[in-house]
Design a protein around this motif. Structure first.
Motif, short mmCIF file in Angstrom:
data_model
loop_
_atom_site.label_atom_id
_atom_site.label_comp_id
_atom_site.label_asym_id
_atom_site.label_seq_id
_atom_site.Cartn_x
_atom_site.Cartn_y
_atom_site.Cartn_z
N GLN A 49 4.36 6.30 -0.64
CA GLN A 49 4.72 6.83 0.88
C GLN A 49 5.87 5.80 1.24
O GLN A 49 5.71 4.85 2.00
N TYR A 65 0.62 -1.41 -0.13
CA TYR A 65 -0.10 -0.02 -0.04
C TYR A 65 0.77 1.17 0.01
O TYR A 65 0.41 2.29 -0.70
N GLN A 121 2.22 1.55 -3.49
CA GLN A 121 1.26 2.31 -4.28
C GLN A 121 0.76 3.77 -4.31
O GLN A 121 0.52 4.57 -5.08
N ILE A 122 0.71 4.24 -2.86
CA ILE A 122 0.60 5.73 -2.93
C ILE A 122 1.83 6.53 -2.64
O ILE A 122 1.80 7.75 -2.16
#
Length: 262
Positions: free
Chosen positions: A229, A223, A226-227
């Motif tokens: 971060q 995740y 994907q963002i």
């Protein structure tokens, strides 16, 4: 206690303290250099993150009340996959030792399963079991069980032939031979298999979480990527490293206690 003995004990203690000091010193130096490099833009902090950024990411997830849930899920899946892989692998190794013909028949299949990348089976497992914790645990189980079977069964076969002959001379049954000779002499092999399974179980769980999880440290890594971060990604990797280290140390403590008792 003689003065020579006391000097020897002092030397051992000093050597242990010196090793501990250098370990801590290297760790602190790496963290400090990493932080300084990111702050002074020697490296791009967006790509490499930094200790302070990872701490802020951890605090953010802590304030959301989710970080310990992710840690718990990953630990639960890893411990269960690790335990099942070790127990079932040992049981199958005992069956193979008990039935030599079965061992000869299954030997090439074990070789193929050991060489096969278990991750390739993940889509099939997901199709059979569905997404969720069960699929992740089975992936971790598959990665560790074959290694356990081969390691433990190889240890069984390396028992001193003279000791086996002695058990036969005393007309010991297979069960007694297993109980009083095979298993006691194979405990170091089993502990070695445990050490290997620590790493393999974490690999299996993280790969499973990459594919199907909605929570867990593996999910945070995917995740976060994907963002964009990377602070979250690096924080999750550091937590994984720390947890794997603790699990390995627990196995090491079991080994140390066994050696001390024996």
């Amino acid at each position: 206690m003689s003065s020579e003995h006391e000097a020897y004990i002092r030397k051992i203690r000093f050597d242990k303290m010196k090793v501990t000091f250098f370990r801590v010193f290297i760790l602190i130096s790496i963290i400090t250099l990493w932080e300084i490099s990111a702050n002074l833009k020697w490296v791009d902090p967006f790509l490499t993150s930094s200790p302070s950024r990872m701490i802020r990411s951890f605090i953010g997830l802590y304030n959301d009340g989710t970080i310990f849930r992710h840690i718990y899920v990953t630990c639960y899946e890893t411990i269960l996959g690790f335990s099942l892989g070790t127990i079932l692998g040992t049981i199958i190794a005992i069956i193979l030792w008990w039935c030599p013909l079965t061992a000869k028949v299954l030997d090439p299949y074990l070789v193929v399963l050991n060489a096969l990348p278990k991750v390739a089976l993940a889509p099939i497992i997901i199709f059979w079991v569905g997404t969720g914790t069960s699929a992740i645990i089975i992936i971790a189980l598959l990665i560790s069980i074959v290694t356990t079977i081969i390691a433990v069964f190889t240890g069984f076969k390396e028992i001193d032939k003279e000791k086996l002959l002695l058990m036969k001379t005393f007309q010991a049954s297979k069960l007694k031979t297993l109980r009083y000779l095979i298993i006691p002499y194979s405990i170091p092999i089993l502990i070695s298999a445990l050490k290997i399974n620590v790493g393999l179980s974490w690999v299996g769980v993280i790969m499973g979480e990459f594919l199907v999880a909605r929570e867990g440290l593996g999910f945070l890594i995917v995740y976060g990527g994907q963002i964009s971060q990377l602070n979250m990604v690096m924080m999750s990797i550091v937590i994984l490293s720390f947890l794997a280290f603790i699990m390995y140390k627990l196995v090491f403590m079991v080994e140390k206690k066994y050696l001390k008792d024996s």
